[in-house]
Design a protein around this motif. Structure first.
Motif, PDB file in Angstrom:
ATOM      1  N   SER A 177    -102.088  18.122  30.125  1.00 57.80           N
ATOM      2  CA  SER A 177    -101.556  16.824  30.505  1.00 57.80           C
ATOM      3  C   SER A 177    -100.093  16.746  30.109  1.00 57.80           C
ATOM      4  CB  SER A 177    -102.362  15.718  29.844  1.00 57.80           C
ATOM      5  OG  SER A 177    -101.844  15.426  28.583  1.00 57.80           O
ATOM      6  N   GLY A 178     -99.305  16.117  30.991  1.00 58.07           N
ATOM      7  CA  GLY A 178     -97.896  15.910  30.701  1.00 58.07           C
ATOM      8  C   GLY A 178     -97.728  14.798  29.681  1.00 58.07           C
ATOM      9  N   ASP A 179     -96.510  14.578  29.259  1.00 60.05           N
ATOM     10  CA  ASP A 179     -96.253  13.532  28.265  1.00 60.05           C
ATOM     11  C   ASP A 179     -96.675  12.168  28.817  1.00 60.05           C
ATOM     12  OD1 ASP A 179     -95.150  15.649  26.948  1.00 60.05           O
ATOM     13  OD2 ASP A 179     -93.055  15.088  27.334  1.00 60.05           O
ATOM     14  N   PHE A 180     -97.144  11.325  27.959  1.00 66.75           N
ATOM     15  CA  PHE A 180     -97.520   9.943  28.295  1.00 66.75           C
ATOM     16  C   PHE A 180     -98.668   9.842  29.302  1.00 66.75           C
ATOM     17  CE2 PHE A 180     -92.985  10.105  27.247  1.00 66.75           C
ATOM     18  CZ  PHE A 180     -92.969   9.306  26.112  1.00 66.75           C
ATOM     19  N   ALA A 181     -99.437  10.875  29.456  1.00 66.20           N
ATOM     20  CA  ALA A 181    -100.569  10.813  30.386  1.00 66.20           C
ATOM     21  C   ALA A 181    -101.811  10.285  29.659  1.00 66.20           C
ATOM     22  CB  ALA A 181    -100.843  12.185  30.968  1.00 66.20           C
ATOM     23  N   THR A 211     -99.944  11.418  24.525  1.00 60.90           N
ATOM     24  CA  THR A 211    -101.024  11.388  25.519  1.00 60.90           C
ATOM     25  C   THR A 211    -102.283  10.798  24.884  1.00 60.90           C
ATOM     26  OG1 THR A 211    -101.636  13.620  24.855  1.00 60.90           O
ATOM     27  CG2 THR A 211    -100.254  13.414  26.795  1.00 60.90           C
ATOM     28  N   LYS A 212    -103.142  10.358  25.750  1.00 52.87           N
ATOM     29  CA  LYS A 212    -104.441   9.888  25.271  1.00 52.87           C
ATOM     30  C   LYS A 212    -105.529  10.541  26.109  1.00 52.87           C
ATOM     31  CE  LYS A 212    -107.339   5.943  24.429  1.00 52.87           C
ATOM     32  NZ  LYS A 212    -107.636   4.552  24.651  1.00 52.87           N
ATOM     33  N   ILE A 213    -106.340  11.337  25.465  1.00 51.42           N
ATOM     34  CA  ILE A 213    -107.394  12.059  26.190  1.00 51.42           C
ATOM     35  C   ILE A 213    -108.742  11.789  25.517  1.00 51.42           C
ATOM     36  CG2 ILE A 213    -108.249  14.340  26.897  1.00 51.42           C
ATOM     37  CD1 ILE A 213    -105.334  15.303  26.881  1.00 51.42           C
ATOM     38  N   SER A 239    -100.034  11.455  19.884  1.00 52.28           N
ATOM     39  CA  SER A 239    -101.145  11.523  20.832  1.00 52.28           C
ATOM     40  C   SER A 239    -102.474  11.185  20.172  1.00 52.28           C
ATOM     41  CB  SER A 239    -101.239  12.929  21.428  1.00 52.28           C
ATOM     42  OG  SER A 239    -100.093  13.208  22.178  1.00 52.28           O
ATOM     43  N   GLN A 240    -103.430  10.892  21.040  1.00 59.74           N
ATOM     44  CA  GLN A 240    -104.769  10.630  20.540  1.00 59.74           C
ATOM     45  C   GLN A 240    -105.777  11.407  21.365  1.00 59.74           C
ATOM     46  OE1 GLN A 240    -105.921   6.435  20.114  1.00 59.74           O
ATOM     47  NE2 GLN A 240    -108.030   7.041  20.541  1.00 59.74           N
TER      48      GLN A 240
END
Lengths: 422, 254
Positions: A177-181, A211-213, A239-240
């Motif tokens: 995932s790219g930044d801020f996705a 990112t948040k996944i 990120s999280q």
């Protein structure tokens, strides 16, 4: 080091593929051959005798071929209430024709990609099954969420498995995932037919900045399913990442979940619930590696074990010397409902930094008889009272599922299993 | 309503009750008093069906049925209510859900329609006033983090919701300050009717100033050794239990 000869039985698999990943496959093969299958006393697999299980149950060490799969069957299999996009896997092979691809996300069959550094996150030398997969994975998906893309609807990874007789399925998924996705994945698997299957899965997740996944898994494939999975993610700054693993059935299941915290101000969450009966064996091995300061990890696994089932929890927290101001919490609680059920639980903390907050705890007990009597004394049926208490014990894990439909579906399954549904 | 005949019970092979006889009729309040270890709480537990206790002899009939033959939940559904000496904290179970499940299972047993959410809530509101219990308390997990007084009030609140015919209050007064004691007693008194009965198990006479008994029984070494009216309780308050112990023990050695 291993002297097991059984690894030879995997040679049909190791010879099989040639494609864009020959270099990585060679690495995987070498790593697998040098590690071998886990020996009986191998520390990491001490409580999960996977080699013996494979020897006994798998008669054909070949990759299972894709089976006939209809749109109808796919639609029927999607869990009730799901709203989002579905990616369909047929014995590990990604089937775009049956999938419903989300807009704004690049998705393709993994074997069609070039220049993908497979094995750079789930390193083959860390686990022999990760190595075996790298050497001989069949197919799977490449999923890339571009920068600043928020995928609001969850993506369902729906896998179908079927073997003619005791075969192997090795899917591999690469997510970046790219930044801020932001993106949520839900894994659901369906075992078709009566034959036993060995699934050896690897998922590598490479996050960007901020990112948040979410990665949710439902394991409910029934007693003919043997599974080893390696899910590993790199978590970068701000990120999280949250994983929730719900294990309700299976033959022998081994989940390796590894979080590498590589950026500050990031959070890694690992939640799990395992409700086991019959002879089901579920082993959750988690590992969170804090390499940088100011990051946090939370872990809560809860188990209820009945009959002759066996659970294993091994939670490793590694805090490196540089990782000051780390907050790492771990908890594993178990209820044993029968004298023959077994849980092996092992927190493993290795802390090299001196300014951190780390806590861990594990408990194993029986159902609280006093509480049970209290509920009965108010007129509640004994079985229902048990269900109510068991759900009260385990249910909190499900609160960490953010996708409402999935939470509702799992809550329903768990309550049905525990007899706490009214 | 309740008839106990020659009841013997033991725990892990140790006899606790050694021949209890007691008749309780509708509309009556009986107080069971006695020194620590005399078997008061055991009697309450045996009547409610706690499994650790083994009934070795005797019989108990409740409204014509063999009470000892019933599971704890069926005793509750028949109308037996035990207010616990130590109410259990149950994290994760919401007070409201628990109570609705209980009320509806009891209603089903009695051949009544289950209450829907609206009717249940209005019943709850009505009964909450009885023991001045706060709504906030009931939105929490069952008894979790409740103070001693709040737990005891919650017991009486549950009693009000379940409308039992026989209420057994096991040391409901222990640990209560005077204000809480008044509230709890007031609740119990308001629930009293000509159709139900109450057994008050207590170590102290104080509670009986507020819940006035028709009969007082003194339990000692697993038997009722003295019965009388509320004056007996006052006498015990004044003189303690020693004179009874001496009376019984010397009689036994003769």
């Amino acid at each position: 080091m291993s002297t097991l000869t059984k690894q030879d039985t995997f040679s049909p698999l190791l010879e099989a593929a040639t494609d864009n990943f020959n270099e990585q496959r060679t690495l995987g093969k070498e790593s697998f051959l040098s590690q071998g299958l886990p020996a009986v006393k191998e520390e990491e697999y001490k409580f999960t005798q996977i080699s013996r299980k494979l020897e006994k149950e798998i008669s054909d060490f070949q990759s299972a071929k894709p089976i006939e799969l209809t749109k109808e069957l796919v639609d029927q299999s999607i869990y009730e209430g799901f709203e989002g996009n579905v990616l369909v896997f047929n014995n590990g092979h990604f089937i775009p024709e049956l999938s419903d691809l989300p807009e704004g996300v690049e998705i393709s069959s993994i074997t069609k990609k070039e220049d993908l550094n497979l094995g750079s996150i789930a390193k083959p030398e860390k686990d022999t099954f990760a190595a075996l997969n790298l050497a001989s994975f069949q197919d799977g998906a490449f999923i890339s969420v571009p920068k600043k893309t928020q995928i609001t609807a969850p993506i369902l990874l729906l896998s179908f498995f079927k073997a003619n007789f005791g075969q192997v399925v090795q899917p591999r998924i690469w997510i970046e995932s790219g930044d801020f996705a932001e993106v949520t994945f839900i894994e659901q698997s369906v075992l078709l037919g009566e034959e036993i299957v060995f699934a050896n899965k690897v998922v590598e997740i490479k996050g960007g900045l901020n990112t948040k996944i979410n990665y949710y898994r439902l394991q409910n494939e029934g007693k003919q399913f043997i599974e080893v999975s390696n899910i590993e993610t790199d978590i970068h700054q701000d990120s999280q990442f949250s994983a929730v693993t719900i294990s309700l059935s299976g033959n022998l299941v081994r989940n390796n979940l590894n979080l590498n915290i590589l950026g500050s101000n990031s959070v890694g969450n690992m939640y799990g619930i395992y409700l086991l009966n019959g002879k089901t064996h579920v082993d959750n091995h988690t590992n969170v590696d804090h390499t940088v300061p100011h990051a946090e990890s939370n872990e809560l696994y809860k188990g209820i074990l009945a009959d002759h089932s066996r659970g294993v929890f091994n939670g490793k927290i590694f805090v490196r010397q540089d990782a000051q101001k780390t907050n790492a919490f771990q908890q594993n609680n178990n209820i044993l409902l029968s004298e023959d059920a077994v849980i092996n639980t092992k927190p493993q903390l290795e802390i090299w930094a001196d300014d951190v907050k780390c806590s861990h705890g594990c408990t194993t007990g029986q159902l609280d008889e006093e509480a049970l009597f209290y509920l009965q004394a108010r007129g509640i049926d004994k079985m229902q009272a048990k269900g109510l208490l068991l759900y009260a014990f385990a249910g909190e894990v499900l609160e960490h599922i953010e996708t409402e439909s999935f939470q509702a579906y799992c809550t329903n399954l768990v309550q049905e299993r525990l007899g706490s549904k009214f | 309503m309740l008839s106990i005949k020659n009841l013997h019970a033991s725990i892990e092979g140790t006899p606790i009750l050694r021949g209890i006889n007691l008749e309780v009729k509708a509309g009556e309040v009986h107080a069971i008093m006695g020194p620590n270890g005399s078997g008061k709480s055991t009697l309450a537990s045996v009547l409610a069906g706690r499994e650790e206790y083994e009934v070795t002899e005797g019989e108990v009939t409740f409204k014509g049925k063999d009470l000892l033959d019933l599971a704890p939940e069926d005793r509750a559904r028949e109308g037996v209510f035990l207010a616990f000496q130590y109410p259990v904290e149950i994290p994760g179970v919401s007070s409201t859900n628990f109570l609705r499940t209980a009320v509806n299972q009891v209603r089903e047993y009695r051949g009544l329609e289950p209450l829907d959410a609206v009717k249940f809530l209005s019943l709850m509101k009505e009964k909450m006033k009885l023991v001045e219990i706060d709504q906030k308390l009931l939105s929490r997990a069952l008894n979790e983090g409740f103070s001693g007084g709040e737990k005891k009030r919650n017991e009486i609140f549950q009693m009000a919701m379940l409308e039992p015919t026989l209420s057994i209050l096991d040391e409901t007064d222990s640990g209560l300050d005077i204000d809480a004691l008044k509230i709890v007693s007031n609740g119990v008194n308001q629930l009293k009717s000509a159709d139900n009965a109450t057994i008050v198990v207590t170590h102290y006479q104080r509670l009986l100033d507020y819940i006035v008994p028709d009969y007082v029984h003194v339990l000692y070494k697993g038997r009722i050794v003295k019965s009388g009216t509320k004056e007996l309780a006052l006498e015990l308050e004044e003189k303690g239990y020693d004179w009874i112990k001496e009376e019984i023990d010397s009689a036994a050695t003769v």
